[in-house]
Design an enzyme around this catalytic site. Structure first.
Site, PDB file in Angstrom:
ATOM      1  N   GLU A 113       0.840  -1.206   0.000  1.00 50.20           N
ATOM      2  CA  GLU A 113       0.000   0.000   0.000  1.00 50.20           C
ATOM      3  C   GLU A 113       0.870   1.249   0.000  1.00 50.20           C
ATOM      4  O   GLU A 113       2.095   1.174   0.176  1.00 50.20           O
ATOM      5  CB  GLU A 113      -0.895   0.018   1.249  1.00 50.20           C
ATOM      6  CG  GLU A 113      -0.084   0.083   2.548  1.00 50.20           C
ATOM      7  CD  GLU A 113      -0.913   0.160   3.833  1.00 50.20           C
ATOM      8  OE1 GLU A 113      -2.026  -0.382   3.871  1.00 50.20           O
ATOM      9  OE2 GLU A 113      -0.414   0.776   4.789  1.00 50.20           O
ATOM     10  N   HIS A 128       0.320   5.803   1.000  1.00 46.09           N
ATOM     11  CA  HIS A 128      -0.552   6.864   1.523  1.00 46.09           C
ATOM     12  C   HIS A 128       0.304   8.080   1.806  1.00 46.09           C
ATOM     13  O   HIS A 128       1.545   7.991   1.795  1.00 46.09           O
ATOM     14  CB  HIS A 128      -1.271   6.381   2.790  1.00 46.09           C
ATOM     15  CG  HIS A 128      -0.453   5.474   3.661  1.00 46.09           C
ATOM     16  ND1 HIS A 128       0.687   5.909   4.297  1.00 46.09           N
ATOM     17  CD2 HIS A 128      -0.553   4.152   3.956  1.00 46.09           C
ATOM     18  CE1 HIS A 128       1.219   4.897   4.968  1.00 46.09           C
ATOM     19  NE2 HIS A 128       0.494   3.807   4.762  1.00 46.09           N
ATOM     20  N   HIS A 178       5.171   6.479   8.168  1.00 40.68           N
ATOM     21  CA  HIS A 178       5.311   5.510   9.254  1.00 40.68           C
ATOM     22  C   HIS A 178       6.735   5.605   9.806  1.00 40.68           C
ATOM     23  O   HIS A 178       7.689   5.726   9.041  1.00 40.68           O
ATOM     24  CB  HIS A 178       5.163   4.071   8.757  1.00 40.68           C
ATOM     25  CG  HIS A 178       3.803   3.689   8.294  1.00 40.68           C
ATOM     26  ND1 HIS A 178       2.659   3.962   8.978  1.00 40.68           N
ATOM     27  CD2 HIS A 178       3.423   2.979   7.210  1.00 40.68           C
ATOM     28  CE1 HIS A 178       1.625   3.449   8.322  1.00 40.68           C
ATOM     29  NE2 HIS A 178       2.053   2.857   7.244  1.00 40.68           N
ATOM     30  N   HIS A 188       4.891   0.295   0.247  1.00 39.96           N
ATOM     31  CA  HIS A 188       5.568  -0.448   1.314  1.00 39.96           C
ATOM     32  C   HIS A 188       4.827  -1.737   1.644  1.00 39.96           C
ATOM     33  O   HIS A 188       3.612  -1.839   1.481  1.00 39.96           O
ATOM     34  CB  HIS A 188       5.756   0.408   2.569  1.00 39.96           C
ATOM     35  CG  HIS A 188       4.489   1.004   3.108  1.00 39.96           C
ATOM     36  ND1 HIS A 188       3.879   2.086   2.517  1.00 39.96           N
ATOM     37  CD2 HIS A 188       3.717   0.671   4.175  1.00 39.96           C
ATOM     38  CE1 HIS A 188       2.791   2.397   3.204  1.00 39.96           C
ATOM     39  NE2 HIS A 188       2.661   1.549   4.210  1.00 39.96           N
ATOM     40  N   CYS A 215       4.898   0.691  15.233  1.00 45.97           N
ATOM     41  CA  CYS A 215       4.675   1.611  14.125  1.00 45.97           C
ATOM     42  C   CYS A 215       3.953   2.852  14.640  1.00 45.97           C
ATOM     43  O   CYS A 215       2.868   2.764  15.212  1.00 45.97           O
ATOM     44  CB  CYS A 215       3.848   0.932  13.034  1.00 45.97           C
ATOM     45  SG  CYS A 215       3.487   2.023  11.643  1.00 45.97           S
TER      46      CYS A 215
HETATM   47 MN    MN Z   1       0.989   1.778   5.638  1.00 50.31          MN
END
Ligand code: MN
Length: 151
Positions: A65, A67, A71, A105, A119
């Site tokens: 995914e 975004h 992270h 990732h 995370c």
């Molecule tokens: Mn992610």
């Protein structure tokens, strides 16, 4: 939901904590992944972040995914590998991994032990985007990436 007490004890099993629920990583069928759990360690309206612990079972993987939010990841259990952008890295205990905005990732555990990582994310964040056919074609131009990704 993490407790608001000053100290939350680690449970005897390890990698779980009192009053911290072990949750599904994502709703089943919402996105491709294999054998991942999620625990929210810290969530407090006074802190604009969430701190989670994810555990990927042997042979499992998180969703491929991307975004806009970032992270900050630290591995605390086991070994595996991750894709960040167009690079695949072996990862193990205490490695730090930074996932920049819009970088594809994915995390994978080795076959013989779980991969556990902390995370940190923004409490308010955009929803992950899954790769479409054009994205996959582009990612697969790199043979190492092609070999690594699971969708
Ligand atoms: Mn992610």
């Amino acid at each position: 939901m993490a407790a608001t007490r000053a100290k939350t004890k680690r449970s005897a099993r390890g990698y779980t904590w009192e009053d911290v629920e072990v949750l599904a990583y994502k709703a089943e069928g919402a996105a491709p992944f294999k054998d991942v759990t999620r625990q929210v360690l810290f969530r407090d309206p006074h802190l604009a972040a969430e701190w989670r612990y994810f555990e990927v079972a042997p042979g499992g993987h998180t969703t491929l995914e991307r975004h806009r939010h970032v992270h900050a990841v630290m591995v605390i259990r086991g070994r595996g590998a991750c894709l960040v952008g167009d690079e695949v890295h072996p990862i193990g205990p205490h490695d730090l991994i930074t996932v920049p905005p819009l970088a594809w990732h994915q995390f994978r555990a080795t076959q013989n032990e779980p991969l556990g990582f902390l995370c940190l994310v923004n409490a308010e964040r955009d929803r992950p985007e899954l790769p479409g056919p054009a994205d996959l074609q582009s990612l697969r131009q790199n043979p190492r990436v092609a070999d690594f990704i699971r969708v």
